[in-house]
Design a protein around this motif. Structure first.
Motif, mmCIF file in Angstrom:
data_model
loop_
_atom_site.group_PDB
_atom_site.id
_atom_site.type_symbol
_atom_site.label_atom_id
_atom_site.label_comp_id
_atom_site.label_asym_id
_atom_site.label_seq_id
_atom_site.Cartn_x
_atom_site.Cartn_y
_atom_site.Cartn_z
ATOM 1 N N GLY A 232 0.815 -1.213 0.000
ATOM 2 C CA GLY A 232 0.000 0.000 0.000
ATOM 3 C C GLY A 232 0.840 1.251 0.000
ATOM 4 N N LEU A 233 1.890 1.265 0.816
ATOM 5 C CA LEU A 233 2.782 2.425 0.873
ATOM 6 C C LEU A 233 3.583 2.582 -0.410
ATOM 7 N N MET A 234 3.772 1.474 -1.125
ATOM 8 C CA MET A 234 4.485 1.524 -2.406
ATOM 9 C C MET A 234 3.557 1.891 -3.564
ATOM 10 N N GLY A 235 2.249 2.016 -3.259
ATOM 11 C CA GLY A 235 1.287 2.339 -4.308
ATOM 12 C C GLY A 235 0.961 1.163 -5.198
ATOM 13 N N GLN A 236 1.153 -0.084 -4.689
ATOM 14 C CA GLN A 236 0.943 -1.268 -5.525
ATOM 15 C C GLN A 236 -0.044 -2.258 -4.922
ATOM 16 N N SER A 237 -0.927 -1.757 -4.075
ATOM 17 C CA SER A 237 -1.869 -2.668 -3.430
ATOM 18 C C SER A 237 -3.205 -2.675 -4.152
ATOM 19 N N ASN A 238 -3.790 -3.881 -4.264
ATOM 20 C CA ASN A 238 -5.139 -4.022 -4.806
ATOM 21 C C ASN A 238 -6.178 -4.115 -3.704
ATOM 22 N N THR A 240 -8.917 -3.199 -1.081
ATOM 23 C CA THR A 240 -9.989 -2.199 -1.190
ATOM 24 C C THR A 240 -9.713 -0.992 -0.302
ATOM 25 N N THR A 241 -9.271 -1.243 0.922
ATOM 26 C CA THR A 241 -8.978 -0.133 1.834
ATOM 27 C C THR A 241 -7.878 0.752 1.280
ATOM 28 N N MET A 242 -6.836 0.126 0.729
ATOM 29 C CA MET A 242 -5.746 0.901 0.159
ATOM 30 C C MET A 242 -6.212 1.698 -1.054
ATOM 31 N N GLN A 243 -7.099 1.110 -1.857
ATOM 32 C CA GLN A 243 -7.625 1.840 -3.009
ATOM 33 C C GLN A 243 -8.394 3.080 -2.553
ATOM 34 N N GLU A 244 -9.123 2.956 -1.446
ATOM 35 C CA GLU A 244 -9.854 4.106 -0.905
ATOM 36 C C GLU A 244 -8.887 5.173 -0.394
ATOM 37 N N ILE A 245 -7.777 4.727 0.192
ATOM 38 C CA ILE A 245 -6.767 5.682 0.655
ATOM 39 C C ILE A 245 -6.144 6.408 -0.532
ATOM 40 N N TYR A 246 -5.849 5.653 -1.620
ATOM 41 C CA TYR A 246 -5.303 6.291 -2.819
ATOM 42 C C TYR A 246 -6.260 7.354 -3.354
ATOM 43 N N LEU A 247 -7.554 7.015 -3.399
ATOM 44 C CA LEU A 247 -8.552 7.963 -3.907
ATOM 45 C C LEU A 247 -8.598 9.207 -3.029
ATOM 46 N N THR A 248 -8.574 8.992 -1.702
ATOM 47 C CA THR A 248 -8.589 10.133 -0.778
ATOM 48 C C THR A 248 -7.376 11.016 -0.989
ATOM 49 N N ALA A 249 -6.197 10.388 -1.080
ATOM 50 C CA ALA A 249 -4.969 11.162 -1.281
ATOM 51 C C ALA A 249 -5.028 11.945 -2.585
ATOM 52 N N GLY A 250 -5.544 11.299 -3.635
ATOM 53 C CA GLY A 250 -5.643 11.984 -4.925
ATOM 54 C C GLY A 250 -6.542 13.207 -4.852
ATOM 55 N N ILE A 251 -7.707 13.055 -4.211
ATOM 56 C CA ILE A 251 -8.636 14.188 -4.093
ATOM 57 C C ILE A 251 -8.033 15.301 -3.246
ATOM 58 N N LEU A 252 -7.361 14.927 -2.152
ATOM 59 C CA LEU A 252 -6.747 15.942 -1.288
ATOM 60 C C LEU A 252 -5.679 16.732 -2.040
ATOM 61 N N PHE A 253 -4.885 16.045 -2.857
ATOM 62 C CA PHE A 253 -3.843 16.752 -3.589
ATOM 63 C C PHE A 253 -4.443 17.618 -4.702
ATOM 64 N N VAL A 254 -5.566 17.183 -5.267
ATOM 65 C CA VAL A 254 -6.268 18.042 -6.225
ATOM 66 C C VAL A 254 -6.772 19.304 -5.523
ATOM 67 N N LEU A 255 -7.265 19.137 -4.293
ATOM 68 C CA LEU A 255 -7.726 20.303 -3.522
ATOM 69 C C LEU A 255 -6.567 21.256 -3.224
ATOM 70 N N VAL A 256 -5.385 20.678 -2.933
ATOM 71 C CA VAL A 256 -4.209 21.523 -2.694
ATOM 72 C C VAL A 256 -3.880 22.330 -3.948
ATOM 73 N N ALA A 257 -3.905 21.653 -5.115
ATOM 74 C CA ALA A 257 -3.641 22.353 -6.373
ATOM 75 C C ALA A 257 -4.700 23.422 -6.638
ATOM 76 N N MET A 258 -5.971 23.107 -6.336
ATOM 77 C CA MET A 258 -7.045 24.087 -6.519
ATOM 78 C C MET A 258 -6.860 25.288 -5.611
ATOM 79 N N ALA A 259 -6.377 25.039 -4.390
ATOM 80 C CA ALA A 259 -6.115 26.153 -3.476
ATOM 81 C C ALA A 259 -5.079 27.093 -4.081
ATOM 82 N N GLY A 260 -4.034 26.503 -4.690
ATOM 83 C CA GLY A 260 -3.024 27.327 -5.352
ATOM 84 C C GLY A 260 -3.603 28.113 -6.508
#
Length: 774
Positions: A232-238, A240-260
């Motif tokens: 999961g930490l390597m970004g290579q997990s299938n 379900t929980t890790m996939q949800e974490i990836y999605l959350t991280a992706g949305i949060l980083f999009v929000l950071v970019a939007m803030a900029g």
């Protein structure tokens, strides 16, 4: 000057103060992106090292495969390390549990087995013994140890070395004997089980490699397990929980970019609108719309050249501060991280997103400036371009005229309103969303509870009953460095029933320190009625499942006699696991003894300020177990703090950037309208009225942004909470009202503070200077 683009550096030289606000805004955005991405990068590295240290550096385990299949897997180009790990059936030595396992030396190193003295076993008759085992059993390197296996045979092994302590062994009062692979295979096949561990190479698609192995060697899904946390930490997990974490991280980083984007766009937009007439004059001199757009984009790139290096350096400073705090933890179990290391991911993200955001942000103002007609620029009649046409006067029924004009100014240009209020809103949304990480961290990493013991003495309550007398507790309490000592009596397998259900129950006693901690987790009822009366405490989860209320009666059938106990308190959690779904019922020691006739402890827990495990062990009998949890607690505490540094670092960076952005935005807004304010002064508006107008305008931005950010933030907070928390731990979502109130209050308060400086500056300027300042 050979080109009209030569005006860009000339304008920058002539208007350094005005340009400074835009440069600061871009630098803040780059700092936010660099710091967030950089800390995320370092957090991943830190958590990866922690996961490897705790669980080992392996990626997949294959079971029930042949030696020939294992050999072929080992020969694959994408496999870095692979070996059999053998685990023998449970056995004991001198009354203590002994874990007998085997592996190659190479795999042992990947599993963090460090030979601290001596040599790794080579032959079938050699073994390593853990350091604590050598001390407790009175053995030395070179001695022979005889182990009785479940088949009744005693096998002799020469101790060739010792390895460092494992928290899992110390925490269960067990010891470890490490054999070579040949040593394990010398045992009868029914006495051990082997697992084939595989570590793949760098840059390998691990899921693809596993799928290829399964297909090629006809390996079933049930024969394969993976190191979910590490993958999961390597970004290579299938998972379900890790996939949800990836999605959350992706949305949060999009929000950071939007803030900029919002921060830069609002500042850039105000800077362009302030100079609409200037661009119109360029059109008069023959500039085409395309040339005006090119001029503005070049200006944006010049801002980038100044702001991005400052933002990158500031982001690195924030990252270094986080590294410094992390290393200050000074844990022997957490490897030190270089304080002044550079996150190239953060640098790349800050640079690329910085330039990209400026180009995106400059696109709309460039189009708007290009639309200015030469005639409007000459006459100065640019209202149709700069502001909305005035169809009606400001609403003075609800506000005084100065306040009404300020509100009118804020809403007169819809785009500016959206950008400025949007920058407020996105900051609030970011803060609310990132607070989810605190809740996730508290669930995922299981931070130490106040009642977590450092040492725990356990008796037994089976056919060979060994209980712990109160005198033992008193003797231990007399030792130095004791911070807390508390005991629990247990009575298990009690048939029980309430008003509608029947179940098995476990009765547990609390003493004074435990009741003090229970008060902190009390949801309803009274601790005193339990501690000093005959009432009992129950867990909140059971109270919800079985609809228990304060005052309900539970019947316990102890030794064939029914005893009724009354629910006097409901607590959020109890520190005892219910492995088979039995009810956990807490009572006082007096009530426990009155119900069961038992007055001796099964468990005595100790919290210490220094390691006194040797002194405690000298006071107990060999039949008692001493669980040394100090190393495990330190590892848990360190792992939690390591993540907390980054999580709270995220929030601090977001809060700092948001507050500075509010101040910068308000200053830029006032500066862009300074000519208008001068006209107000010229027609008789007092300094006090002007201040009210500017404050009202800033308040309109802050309140609009806060309302929008609050609503969107709560919706996203609920979405993330459901995906990360509720789906994994079942905790229902509750609106973070306290956090929301604090964030919105801070934003509005900062806004009112931000208007003080520019309004005082305008008051001190002469009317002529203010009018000409635009």
């Amino acid at each position: 000057m050979n080109s009209y683009l030569g005006l860009v550096p000339e304008y920058v030289k002539a208007h350094k103060k005005k340009n400074r606000l835009t440069v600061v805004c871009i630098a803040l955005s780059v700092m936010l992106i660099t710091a967030i991405f950089g800390m995320a990068d370092m957090s991943l590295k830190s958590q990866t090292e922690e996961t490897i240290r705790r669980y080992g550096n392996w990626h997949a385990i294959f079971t029930d495969i042949s030696d020939s299949t294992a050999e072929e897997i080992s020969g694959r180009d994408d496999v870095n390390v692979s070996s059999w790990l053998g685990l023998a059936d449970e056995t004991t030595y001198q009354g203590k549990e002994l874990v007998v396992q085997s592996s190659s030396k190479e795999l042992a190193e990947q599993m963090n087995m460090v030979v601290t003295e001596g040599n790794y076993p080579v032959t079938a008759q050699e073994a390593l013994l853990d350091r604590q085992g050598l001390e407790q059993f009175g053995l030395s390197i070179g001695d022979t140890i005889g182990i009785t296996f479940p088949d009744g045979q005693v096998r002799q092994y020469t101790i060739t070395g010792t390895f460092g302590d494992y928290s899992t062994l110390k925490g269960s009062d067990a010891h470890g004997l490490q054999l070579s692979t040949e040593g394990m295979r010398a045992l009868p096949a029914d006495l051990y089980k082997e697992y084939y561990y595989v570590q793949f190479g760098d840059s390998v698609n691990i899921n693809g490699a596993i799928a290829d192995i399964k297909s090629k060697y006809s390996v079933g899904d049930e024969q394969v397990s993976t190191n979910v946390m590490l993958l999961g930490l390597m970004g290579q997990s299938n998972d379900t929980t890790m996939q949800e974490i990836y999605l959350t991280a992706g949305i949060l980083f999009v929000l950071v970019a939007m803030a900029g984007i919002f921060m830069i766009a609002s500042s850039f937009n105000m800077s362009i609108l302030e100079r609409i007439q200037f661009f119109g004059l360029l059109r008069c001199l023959g500039a085409t719309k395309k040339q005006v757009k090119r001029y503005i984009r070049l200006e944006g790139l010049r801002y980038c050249a100044k702001a991005i290096p400052v933002g990158l350096l500031s982001g690195c400073v924030v990252l270094w501060a986080a590294m410094l705090v992390l290393n200050k933890l000074n844990s022997q179990y957490l490897p030190a991280m270089p304080t002044f290391q550079i996150s190239w991911l953060g640098i790349a993200a800050g640079t690329i997103l910085g330039v990209l955001v400026v180009m995106i942000a400059s696109n709309s103002p460039a189009k708007r400036a290009a639309k200015v007609s030469p005639q409007a620029a000459i006459t100065g009649n640019i209202n149709q371009t700069n502001n909305q046409s005035v169809n009606k006067a400001s609403n003075t029924k609800l506000f005084h005229v100065d306040t009404a004009m300020g509100v009118r100014h804020a809403f007169s240009n819809k785009k500016s309103m959206v950008l400025i209020a949007g920058s407020f809103a996105i900051s609030i949304v970011l803060f609310l969303c990132f607070t989810i990480l605190i809740t996730f961290m508290n669930h995922a990493l299981n931070p130490l509870k106040p009642y977590a013991p450092d040492l725990s003495i356990e008796g037994t309550q089976d056919k060979d009953t060994v209980l712990l007398d109160h005198s033992l507790k008193q003797d231990i309490n007399a030792l130095p460095h004791i911070e807390n000592i508390y005991g629990r009596m247990f009575y298990t397998d009690i048939p029980a029933n309430d008003k509608q259900d029947t179940n098995m129950a476990t009765l547990v006693s609390y003493d004074e320190p435990q009741f003090a901690w229970a008060k902190d987790s009390l949801i309803s009822g009274s601790i005193d009625n339990v501690q000093n009366g005959s009432g009992v405490l129950v867990d909140y989860g059971y109270s919800q499942e079985f609809n228990w209320q304060i005052g309900d009666m539970i019947t316990l059938n102890i030794d064939g006699k029914p005893h009724e106990v009354q629910v006097a308190g409901i607590v959020s959690d109890v520190p005892i696991d219910s492995s088979n779904g039995e009810w956990i019922i807490i009572c006082s020691e007096n009530t426990f003894t009155a119900l069961t006739g038992v007055d001796s402890y099964k468990v005595i827990d100790i919290q210490v300020s220094q390691d006194i495990s040797g002194q405690v062990r000298s006071l107990i009998t060999p039949e008692m177990k001493l669980l040394d949890l100090q190393q495990q607690n330190s590892e848990v505490r360190t792992g939690y703090f390591a993540m907390a540094v980054f999580v709270y670092g995220f929030l601090m960076v977001i809060a700092l950037v948001a507050l500075i952005n509010i101040i910068n935005t308000v200053n830029a807004s006032v500066s862009s309208r300074i000519g208008n304010y001068g006209m107000m002064r010229a027609v008789g508006m007092s300094g006090k009225q002007l201040k009210k107008m500017v404050t009202a305008e800033a308040a309109a931005y802050a309140i609009s942004g806060s309302l929008t950010g609050g609503i969107l933030g709560l919706l996203l907070h609920r979405f993330f909470f459901g995906m990360l928390i509720t789906s994994n731990w079942g905790e229902p979502w509750q609106p973070p009202l306290a956090v929301l109130i604090v964030v919105i209050s801070a934003a509005i308060l900062t806004t009112f503070i931000a208007v003080i400086s520019p309004t005082k500056k305008i008051e001190k300027m002469s009317i002529v200077n203010v009018v000409n300042a635009g």
